[in-house]
Design a protein around this motif. Structure first.
Motif, PDB file in Angstrom:
ATOM      1  N   MET A 255       0.825  -1.201   0.000  1.00 48.40           N
ATOM      2  CA  MET A 255       0.000   0.000   0.000  1.00 48.40           C
ATOM      3  C   MET A 255       0.858   1.248   0.000  1.00 48.40           C
ATOM      4  N   GLU A 256       1.994   1.210   0.709  1.00 49.17           N
ATOM      5  CA  GLU A 256       2.898   2.368   0.733  1.00 49.17           C
ATOM      6  C   GLU A 256       3.504   2.606  -0.645  1.00 49.17           C
ATOM      7  N   GLN A 257       3.905   1.528  -1.321  1.00 47.18           N
ATOM      8  CA  GLN A 257       4.475   1.669  -2.653  1.00 47.18           C
ATOM      9  C   GLN A 257       3.419   2.146  -3.650  1.00 47.18           C
ATOM     10  N   ALA A 258       2.208   1.590  -3.571  1.00 52.52           N
ATOM     11  CA  ALA A 258       1.130   2.031  -4.458  1.00 52.52           C
ATOM     12  C   ALA A 258       0.809   3.502  -4.239  1.00 52.52           C
ATOM     13  N   LEU A 259       0.867   3.947  -2.985  1.00 52.45           N
ATOM     14  CA  LEU A 259       0.612   5.351  -2.668  1.00 52.45           C
ATOM     15  C   LEU A 259       1.669   6.242  -3.311  1.00 52.45           C
ATOM     16  N   GLU A 260       2.942   5.843  -3.237  1.00 48.91           N
ATOM     17  CA  GLU A 260       4.023   6.646  -3.820  1.00 48.91           C
ATOM     18  C   GLU A 260       3.909   6.702  -5.335  1.00 48.91           C
ATOM     19  N   VAL A 261       3.604   5.568  -5.977  1.00 48.29           N
ATOM     20  CA  VAL A 261       3.454   5.545  -7.434  1.00 48.29           C
ATOM     21  C   VAL A 261       2.268   6.402  -7.865  1.00 48.29           C
ATOM     22  N   THR A 262       1.168   6.316  -7.128  1.00 48.12           N
ATOM     23  CA  THR A 262      -0.016   7.122  -7.468  1.00 48.12           C
ATOM     24  C   THR A 262       0.287   8.607  -7.344  1.00 48.12           C
ATOM     25  N   ARG A 263       1.073   8.999  -6.340  1.00 51.15           N
ATOM     26  CA  ARG A 263       1.459  10.417  -6.194  1.00 51.15           C
ATOM     27  C   ARG A 263       2.216  10.893  -7.426  1.00 51.15           C
ATOM     28  N   ILE A 264       3.118  10.063  -7.931  1.00 52.40           N
ATOM     29  CA  ILE A 264       3.913  10.442  -9.094  1.00 52.40           C
ATOM     30  C   ILE A 264       3.016  10.663 -10.308  1.00 52.40           C
ATOM     31  N   TYR A 265       2.118   9.723 -10.553  1.00 49.60           N
ATOM     32  CA  TYR A 265       1.228   9.852 -11.711  1.00 49.60           C
ATOM     33  C   TYR A 265       0.268  11.035 -11.527  1.00 49.60           C
ATOM     34  N   SER A 266      -0.165  11.269 -10.289  1.00 49.43           N
ATOM     35  CA  SER A 266      -1.082  12.380 -10.029  1.00 49.43           C
ATOM     36  C   SER A 266      -0.424  13.720 -10.296  1.00 49.43           C
ATOM     37  N   VAL A 267       0.799  13.903  -9.804  1.00 48.58           N
ATOM     38  CA  VAL A 267       1.494  15.172 -10.006  1.00 48.58           C
ATOM     39  C   VAL A 267       1.813  15.401 -11.478  1.00 48.58           C
ATOM     40  N   SER A 268       2.148  14.327 -12.207  1.00 44.52           N
ATOM     41  CA  SER A 268       2.509  14.472 -13.618  1.00 44.52           C
ATOM     42  C   SER A 268       1.291  14.632 -14.516  1.00 44.52           C
ATOM     43  N   GLY A 269       0.087  14.398 -13.988  1.00 46.69           N
ATOM     44  CA  GLY A 269      -1.117  14.517 -14.803  1.00 46.69           C
ATOM     45  C   GLY A 269      -1.312  13.365 -15.758  1.00 46.69           C
ATOM     46  N   ASP A 270      -0.658  12.216 -15.504  1.00 44.90           N
ATOM     47  CA  ASP A 270      -0.759  11.037 -16.357  1.00 44.90           C
ATOM     48  C   ASP A 270      -1.902  10.161 -15.854  1.00 44.90           C
ATOM     49  N   ASN A 271      -2.930   9.989 -16.693  1.00 42.05           N
ATOM     50  CA  ASN A 271      -4.097   9.197 -16.310  1.00 42.05           C
ATOM     51  C   ASN A 271      -4.067   7.786 -16.874  1.00 42.05           C
ATOM     52  N   SER A 272      -2.903   7.340 -17.361  1.00 42.28           N
ATOM     53  CA  SER A 272      -2.816   6.022 -17.976  1.00 42.28           C
ATOM     54  C   SER A 272      -2.842   4.890 -16.947  1.00 42.28           C
ATOM     55  N   ARG A 273      -2.648   5.205 -15.682  1.00 44.45           N
ATOM     56  CA  ARG A 273      -2.618   4.181 -14.633  1.00 44.45           C
ATOM     57  C   ARG A 273      -3.755   4.410 -13.654  1.00 44.45           C
ATOM     58  N   PHE A 274      -4.418   3.324 -13.275  1.00 44.95           N
ATOM     59  CA  PHE A 274      -5.535   3.432 -12.337  1.00 44.95           C
ATOM     60  C   PHE A 274      -5.002   3.789 -10.958  1.00 44.95           C
ATOM     61  N   PRO A 275      -5.584   4.780 -10.275  1.00 50.29           N
ATOM     62  CA  PRO A 275      -5.066   5.179  -8.955  1.00 50.29           C
ATOM     63  C   PRO A 275      -5.058   4.022  -7.961  1.00 50.29           C
ATOM     64  N   MET A 276      -3.969   3.944  -7.200  1.00 50.44           N
ATOM     65  CA  MET A 276      -3.779   2.949  -6.140  1.00 50.44           C
ATOM     66  C   MET A 276      -3.762   1.515  -6.664  1.00 50.44           C
ATOM     67  N   SER A 277      -3.397   1.337  -7.932  1.00 47.78           N
ATOM     68  CA  SER A 277      -3.233  -0.010  -8.473  1.00 47.78           C
ATOM     69  C   SER A 277      -2.059  -0.688  -7.791  1.00 47.78           C
ATOM     70  N   ARG A 278      -2.181  -1.974  -7.516  1.00 47.93           N
ATOM     71  CA  ARG A 278      -1.122  -2.728  -6.849  1.00 47.93           C
ATOM     72  C   ARG A 278      -0.208  -3.433  -7.848  1.00 47.93           C
ATOM     73  N   CYS A 279      -0.499  -3.332  -9.125  1.00 49.12           N
ATOM     74  CA  CYS A 279       0.335  -3.966 -10.142  1.00 49.12           C
ATOM     75  C   CYS A 279       1.560  -3.092 -10.411  1.00 49.12           C
ATOM     76  N   PRO A 280       2.787  -3.656 -10.409  1.00 45.92           N
ATOM     77  CA  PRO A 280       3.987  -2.849 -10.682  1.00 45.92           C
ATOM     78  C   PRO A 280       3.896  -2.180 -12.049  1.00 45.92           C
ATOM     79  N   PRO A 281       4.243  -0.903 -12.146  1.00 44.14           N
ATOM     80  CA  PRO A 281       4.144  -0.210 -13.439  1.00 44.14           C
ATOM     81  C   PRO A 281       5.171  -0.716 -14.438  1.00 44.14           C
ATOM     82  N   LEU A 282       4.806  -0.707 -15.696  1.00 49.37           N
ATOM     83  CA  LEU A 282       5.699  -1.043 -16.802  1.00 49.37           C
ATOM     84  C   LEU A 282       5.687   0.115 -17.785  1.00 49.37           C
ATOM     85  N   ARG A 283       6.805   0.788 -17.946  1.00 49.23           N
ATOM     86  CA  ARG A 283       6.930   1.931 -18.850  1.00 49.23           C
ATOM     87  C   ARG A 283       7.814   1.522 -20.029  1.00 49.23           C
TER      88      ARG A 283
END
Length: 519
Positions: A255-283
């Motif tokens: 949950m802590e890692q998902a929170l940090e990843v969601t913060r990054i996507y939120s600040v960048s304005g990137d809506n490609s990832r569902f908020p608080m998703s637990r799946c590791p991101p792949l860029r």
């Protein structure tokens, strides 16, 4: 008459407040906004004027001064719209006095009352609330400042409800917010989602990978220890397919890692990832991407691809085709796990604890060493092609493997490979052993020198083997440590307490010295 509300800036998240003064004495109408506002903030005057009128309120035709404090920090973003509008309505006497109202009547200390909400939102011309960027960071800031509730646009709700200890009130219109603050019609608070649920999607299962036993094993080791992996091979052998299997075998984010990843996507304005998703991101950025797009930056610094891959995978296909400056700027975040963007007015640090997976051809035509198709490249072309990747960057890959082609008749006779679910179970056990030694969330790839000395020291036969390899290949001290880290991960997969000669031998197989030197 003076009214004050509290808000925050996305850039520093320092305490800021909005002062609105409406001079009710006679005079020409004047609507000024001060405090170093950027373009989106300056344009708020027209949005707020129209939203106030279209919500059934009277816009005061008097002198209005809006001060965004502190005055020496630039203000950017449209999230100031809602607090400015509410402060304007209060200052003009159009909101009745209620204890829940977040106004301090000129006091300089922020409100700490349990009923005081924190306001965020962009206003449309008709008074609707539009979503804004960075809501999760703003909600965390609100909780830090002692607020117990937050009012925000409905479309930003999923980010805000992830913050514990903060009640979120979603709103769709300025009028609904005004009625809530005046006590006429209260907004409904949102429930927090269950922590046990997580979104996990497997696009490609490892059962679909036929053959390639060494590559499958290297991918499992990379996933278990968080190691960086470089795959070299002819076109069409499955390098990209293997890389896309990786999210399916990695453990879900905490949950802590998902929170940090969601913060990054939120600040960048990137809506490609569902908020608080637990799946590791792949860029998977294209090789034409700029250094700012990969690392992050800009006049108003925003996270780049390395930060969006935080706690996940950054996959660079056709590695030598990426710009040299982009590849070299990866070296620092690979070591430190963070990116520091320095500007004249500010310095911003973004997390970048990503796992680098790269794929490349062995030569420009791609068929160097192919058993059937001949290579058309000259030695000079091959040297120039391989020269695009510097030695220091190559040295940061823990695993470097050659992925050979699989014959057609072998593909037709092969059984499906081991599914991702079974591989993920072994990786989960190996990660649990690492967390027990290094602490939760820490993997072997990020062991310090003292950790290596304590947990990855090989036995006598293993020490002799790695010494011979160091002398034969003239490996650097960094390579020495990376071999021990990989060997420790192999030992974890084998449930072994000690690092033996067999673990060292397998780790040496993945250094890729032979095909790199040949190229």
């Amino acid at each position: 008459m003076l009214a004050r509300l509290y808000s925050a800036s996305l850039r520093g998240l320092d305490a800021e407040h909005v002062d609105v003064e409406v001079d009710l004495s006679k005079g020409l109408p004047c609507w000024s906004l001060v405090g170093l506002p950027e373009g989106a903030v300056r344009e708020a005057r027209d949005r707020i004027r129209s939203a106030v009128v279209n919500s059934g309120f009277e816009f005061p035709l008097r002198r209005i001064t809006v001060n965004l404090s502190p005055a020496d920090r630039r203000k950017d973003g449209s999230h100031f719209d809602l607090p400015i509008a509410i402060a304007l309505l209060k200052a003009s006497g159009q909101l009745s006095e209620q204890p829940r109202l977040p106004l301090l009547n000129g006091s300089s200390a922020p409100a700490k009352d349990a009923e005081t909400p924190f306001l965020i939102g962009e206003l449309a011309l008709d008074g609707r609330l539009n979503p804004v960027n960075g809501v999760l960071s703003l909600a965390l800031f609100a909780r830090q400042q002692g607020f117990s509730s937050i009012i925000l646009p409905k479309d930003n709700l999923r980010e805000a409800v992830a913050v514990t200890g903060l009640t979120a009130y979603p709103a769709e219109h300025l009028l609904a917010v005004a009625e809530h603050l005046s006590g006429k019609s209260l907004l409904q608070s949102a429930a927090r989602p269950e922590e046990g649920s997580h979104d996990r999607e497997i696009d490609i299962d490892m059962a679909d990978v036929r053959g390639q036993q060494q590559a499958r094993r290297a991918l499992e080791i990379a996933a278990a220890g968080g190691h960086h992996l470089l795959m070299s091979g002819p076109p069409g052998v499955g390098k990209s397919m293997l890389a896309k299997c990786l999210p399916g075998i990695l453990p879900p984010l905490t949950m802590e890692q998902a929170l940090e990843v969601t913060r990054i996507y939120s600040v960048s304005g990137d809506n490609s990832r569902f908020p608080m998703s637990r799946c590791p991101p792949l860029r998977q950025p294209h090789h034409s991407a700029s250094d700012v797009a990969i690392i992050g930056g800009g006049s108003n610094p925003r996270p780049g691809e390395v930060s969006k891959a935080d706690h996940g995978i950054l996959f660079l296909d056709e590695l030598p085709e990426h710009k040299r400056i982009v590849l070299e700027t990866l070296r620092q975040p690979l070591e430190d796990g963070r990116v520091t963007v320095a500007r004249a007015a500010d310095t911003v640090e973004f997390p970048a604890r990503f796992q680098l997976i790269a794929a490349m051809n062995p030569c420009p035509c791609g068929y160097l060493g192919h058993p059937v198709k001949p290579c058309r490249c000259s030695q000079a072309e091959i040297r120039r092609y391989m020269g695009r990747i510097s030695g220091p960057l190559l040295d940061r890959f823990d695993l470097r493997i050659h992925v050979p082609p699989v014959e057609h008749h072998e593909l037709s006779r092969m059984q499906p490979g081991e599914p991702s679910k079974k591989v993920a179970e072994r990786i989960k056990l190996a990660r649990a052993r690492q967390y027990g030694r290094l602490g939760s969330g820490n993997v072997n790839a990020r062991m310090s020198s003292s950790d290596i000395e304590r947990d990855a020291k090989p036995d006598e036969e293993g020490a002799k083997l790695i010494d011979r390899a160091m002398n034969h290949f003239a490996l650097s001290a960094r390579s020495y440590h990376r071999i021990l880290k990989v060997a420790r991960t192999i030992a974890d997969l084998d449930a072994s307490e000690s690092v033996t000669a067999s673990h060292i031998a397998e780790a040496l197989q993945y250094r890729g010295e032979d095909f790199i030197d040949t190229a």
